[in-house]
Design an enzyme around this catalytic site. Structure first.
Site, PDB file in Angstrom:
ATOM      1  CB  VAL A  61      -5.724 -57.174  20.750  1.00 24.54           C
ATOM      2  CG1 VAL A  61      -6.962 -56.495  20.231  1.00 24.54           C
ATOM      3  CG2 VAL A  61      -6.038 -58.050  21.938  1.00 24.54           C
ATOM      4  CB  CYS A  62      -0.400 -58.533  19.901  1.00 22.92           C
ATOM      5  SG  CYS A  62       0.116 -57.347  18.640  1.00 22.92           S
ATOM      6  CB  ALA A  63       2.237 -55.412  22.748  1.00 22.83           C
TER       7      ALA A  63
END
Length: 106
Positions: A61-63
């Protein structure tokens, strides 16, 4: 090719205890992350794969999903079963799901 999952699919995997790697920068992670997600910034991911198991899927995951796709691609090339989460932490939080702050995964 790396598998993309949506937030609904990820939420189920997360509820089942999925390994989650957050590839955002440390300050972004500390400001709010998915409970249980381990912080390994994208720029260092290639050097920190030893802490991950190839025996189970790894959700990245990231933003929003752009960095997580790159991170999942890197892990896939290294032999991991990796998936990137479309919508990322912003979508997770925007859907009313819990986030935690600080540098600890939980």
């Amino acid at each position: 090719m790396t598998q993309q999952v949506d937030l609904t699919q990820f939420a189920q995997a997360h509820a089942d205890g999925a390994v989650t790697v957050d590839v955002r920068e440390p300050d972004e992670y500390a400001d709010g992350h998915i409970p249980g997600a381990v912080s390994i910034p994208l720029g260092t991911l290639g050097h920190q794969t030893g802490s991950l198991s190839k025996d189970e899927p790894v959700y990245v995951v990231c933003a929003s999903g752009k960095r997580s796709e790159s991170g999942a691609d890197l892990l896939t090339r290294a032999g991991f079963d990796s998936r990137w989460v479309d919508g990322g932490t912003a979508g997770w939080a925007g859907g009313g799901r819990p986030v935690v702050t600080g540098t600890s995964p939980s």
